[in-house]
Enzyme design. Sequence first.
Site, mmCIF file in Angstrom:
data_model
loop_
_atom_site.group_PDB
_atom_site.id
_atom_site.type_symbol
_atom_site.label_atom_id
_atom_site.label_comp_id
_atom_site.label_asym_id
_atom_site.label_seq_id
_atom_site.Cartn_x
_atom_site.Cartn_y
_atom_site.Cartn_z
ATOM 1 N N ALA A 72 -1.786 -36.495 38.789
ATOM 2 C CA ALA A 72 -1.833 -35.053 39.002
ATOM 3 C C ALA A 72 -0.401 -34.533 38.984
ATOM 4 O O ALA A 72 0.548 -35.297 39.174
ATOM 5 C CB ALA A 72 -2.495 -34.765 40.342
ATOM 6 N N GLY A 117 -4.131 -39.735 39.095
ATOM 7 C CA GLY A 117 -5.132 -39.092 38.241
ATOM 8 C C GLY A 117 -5.221 -39.697 36.849
ATOM 9 O O GLY A 117 -6.247 -39.553 36.178
ATOM 10 N N GLU A 120 -7.437 -42.610 37.255
ATOM 11 C CA GLU A 120 -8.777 -42.039 37.473
ATOM 12 C C GLU A 120 -9.377 -41.499 36.172
ATOM 13 O O GLU A 120 -10.574 -41.639 35.931
ATOM 14 C CB GLU A 120 -8.685 -40.949 38.549
ATOM 15 C CG GLU A 120 -8.387 -41.549 39.929
ATOM 16 C CD GLU A 120 -7.906 -40.535 40.951
ATOM 17 O OE1 GLU A 120 -6.979 -39.761 40.624
ATOM 18 O OE2 GLU A 120 -8.447 -40.504 42.067
ATOM 19 N N GLU A 140 -1.147 -42.402 45.478
ATOM 20 C CA GLU A 140 -1.231 -41.116 46.187
ATOM 21 C C GLU A 140 -0.739 -41.180 47.624
ATOM 22 O O GLU A 140 -0.198 -40.200 48.146
ATOM 23 C CB GLU A 140 -2.687 -40.601 46.176
ATOM 24 C CG GLU A 140 -3.144 -40.024 44.854
ATOM 25 C CD GLU A 140 -3.697 -41.054 43.885
ATOM 26 O OE1 GLU A 140 -3.484 -42.261 44.073
ATOM 27 O OE2 GLU A 140 -4.354 -40.626 42.919
HETATM 28 C C1 LIG Z 1 -4.325 -35.778 44.413
HETATM 29 C C2 LIG Z 1 -3.234 -36.462 43.768
HETATM 30 C C3 LIG Z 1 -3.404 -37.168 42.694
HETATM 31 C C4 LIG Z 1 -2.266 -37.795 41.966
HETATM 32 O O1 LIG Z 1 -2.450 -38.226 40.863
HETATM 33 S S1 LIG Z 1 -0.751 -37.834 42.712
HETATM 34 C C5 LIG Z 1 0.381 -38.414 41.469
HETATM 35 C C6 LIG Z 1 0.317 -39.886 41.326
HETATM 36 N N1 LIG Z 1 1.340 -40.331 40.413
HETATM 37 C C7 LIG Z 1 2.577 -40.659 40.796
HETATM 38 O O2 LIG Z 1 2.917 -40.640 41.964
HETATM 39 C C8 LIG Z 1 3.542 -41.068 39.711
HETATM 40 C C9 LIG Z 1 4.739 -40.151 39.666
HETATM 41 N N2 LIG Z 1 5.651 -40.535 38.630
HETATM 42 C C10 LIG Z 1 6.460 -41.620 38.716
HETATM 43 O O3 LIG Z 1 6.411 -42.393 39.641
HETATM 44 C C11 LIG Z 1 7.431 -41.824 37.598
HETATM 45 O O4 LIG Z 1 7.618 -40.627 36.926
HETATM 46 C C12 LIG Z 1 7.007 -42.906 36.572
HETATM 47 C C13 LIG Z 1 6.993 -44.282 37.239
HETATM 48 C C14 LIG Z 1 5.646 -42.593 35.959
HETATM 49 C C15 LIG Z 1 8.042 -42.919 35.406
HETATM 50 O O5 LIG Z 1 9.349 -43.048 35.914
HETATM 51 P P1 LIG Z 1 10.604 -42.691 34.972
HETATM 52 O O6 LIG Z 1 10.473 -43.401 33.685
HETATM 53 O O7 LIG Z 1 11.837 -42.966 35.790
HETATM 54 O O8 LIG Z 1 10.475 -41.152 34.637
HETATM 55 P P2 LIG Z 1 10.771 -39.895 35.598
HETATM 56 O O9 LIG Z 1 12.180 -39.465 35.413
HETATM 57 O O10 LIG Z 1 10.310 -40.180 36.983
HETATM 58 O O11 LIG Z 1 9.758 -38.810 34.984
HETATM 59 C C16 LIG Z 1 10.092 -38.008 33.854
HETATM 60 C C17 LIG Z 1 9.743 -36.575 34.198
HETATM 61 O O12 LIG Z 1 8.343 -36.523 34.429
HETATM 62 C C18 LIG Z 1 8.115 -35.924 35.700
HETATM 63 N N3 LIG Z 1 6.890 -36.481 36.287
HETATM 64 C C19 LIG Z 1 6.500 -37.767 36.295
HETATM 65 N N4 LIG Z 1 5.327 -37.897 36.923
HETATM 66 C C20 LIG Z 1 4.970 -36.647 37.304
HETATM 67 C C21 LIG Z 1 3.857 -36.127 38.000
HETATM 68 N N5 LIG Z 1 2.822 -36.914 38.392
HETATM 69 N N6 LIG Z 1 3.810 -34.803 38.242
HETATM 70 C C22 LIG Z 1 4.812 -33.986 37.817
HETATM 71 N N7 LIG Z 1 5.894 -34.426 37.139
HETATM 72 C C23 LIG Z 1 5.962 -35.754 36.897
HETATM 73 C C24 LIG Z 1 9.331 -36.281 36.521
HETATM 74 O O13 LIG Z 1 9.467 -35.413 37.621
HETATM 75 C C25 LIG Z 1 10.426 -36.121 35.508
HETATM 76 O O14 LIG Z 1 10.708 -34.745 35.365
HETATM 77 P P3 LIG Z 1 12.247 -34.245 35.204
HETATM 78 O O15 LIG Z 1 12.704 -34.821 33.913
HETATM 79 O O16 LIG Z 1 12.121 -32.757 35.169
HETATM 80 O O17 LIG Z 1 13.001 -34.758 36.366
#
Ligand SMILES: C/C=C/C(=O)SCCNC(=O)CCNC(=O)[C@H](O)C(C)(C)COP(=O)(O)OP(=O)(O)OC[C@H]1O[C@@H](n2cnc3c(N)ncnc32)[C@H](O)[C@@H]1OP(=O)(O)O
Length: 266
Positions: A72, A117, A120, A140
């Site tokens: 998400a 998500g 999921e 999450e």
């Molecule tokens: C109810 C809730 C449901 C859910 O699904 S909660 C979300 C669950 N998912 C996560 O927690 C994963 C979040 N993302 C990460 O941990 C990392 O990313 C990765 C391991 C997938 C990749 O890491 P890396 O290769 O270092 O890339 P990066 O610099 O972290 O990401 C590139 C850009 O993508 C944005 N981004 C990544 N995941 C999300 C996300 N889930 N929601 C919004 N933005 C996201 C970052 O912030 C960043 O952006 P910028 O370049 O502007 O700094």
Amino acid sequence: MKEKFNLDSLENIKINKDGSILTITMDRPKAMNALNNDTLTELKEIFDYAKADDSILGIIITGNGKAFVAGADISQMKDYGSEDGRKYANFAQSVFNDIESIEKPVIAAINGYALGGGCELSMSCDIRIASTKAVFGQPEVNLGVIPCFGGTQRLSRLIGVARAKELIYTARLIKAEEALNYGLVTSVVEEDLLLEEANKIMNTILEKAPIAIKYSKVAINTGINLDLKNALELEKDLAALSFGTEDKTEGMNAFLEKRSANFKNK
Ligand SMILES: C/C=C/C(=O)SCCNC(=O)CCNC(=O)[C@H](O)C(C)(C)COP(=O)(O)OP(=O)(O)OC[C@H]1O[C@@H](n2cnc3c(N)ncnc32)[C@H](O)[C@@H]1OP(=O)(O)O
């Protein structure tokens, strides 16, 4: 949120129809294909279209870049309170329920991160195949929330409660080989072969009697949520329907006449 959908104005997803197979590519790489409301709306509308279009017989979902879908959209959710969170979960669940219940086979070709998500989304598909680069997880709890796009339920049903609890409570990420070992995916292939493999599996499915595939999907998806007695009743009802099809006659005649079947979806 997007109000209108137009196949020519998709912003976060690309679609490509090749013969009877629709390939959906999650394409918001600057945010790791995260599912904001607009992306979920596009996904919903694509599945409405795929459901209504009889020329689409199978669907493949994949992602562009390093992620399948990284979950998400955290920047969108950060200001959500309880009711907003409920609405977001409700919307995402309804989209994923549509994907799960479409009466056509859906394959997730998981190219990279399938987190939250994203994991999921893949679990609402019928079959998951992964590239060697794929990473799965339900992280999450790192963010103070629970998996709520179906994750607590579908992950438990797919890999068992014990493993689902360990993954969800620890937010541990697993690579493709471990996901294969857990039964979360059914095969792992090199990245450059992923779509070829997905299409190969889909083409194999599409050679079979389409009504038999459809009823198998309904029997499995509905039956898993019933007690065994009622699930077996459902199986009998759907079997009776399949025995009444022209394709049943064709399939059995073809076997006995030692030729390939020519199914008509009737
Ligand atoms: C109810 C809730 C449901 C859910 O699904 S909660 C979300 C669950 N998912 C996560 O927690 C994963 C979040 N993302 C990460 O941990 C990392 O990313 C990765 C391991 C997938 C990749 O890491 P890396 O290769 O270092 O890339 P990066 O610099 O972290 O990401 C590139 C850009 O993508 C944005 N981004 C990544 N995941 C999300 C996300 N889930 N929601 C919004 N933005 C996201 C970052 O912030 C960043 O952006 P910028 O370049 O502007 O700094």
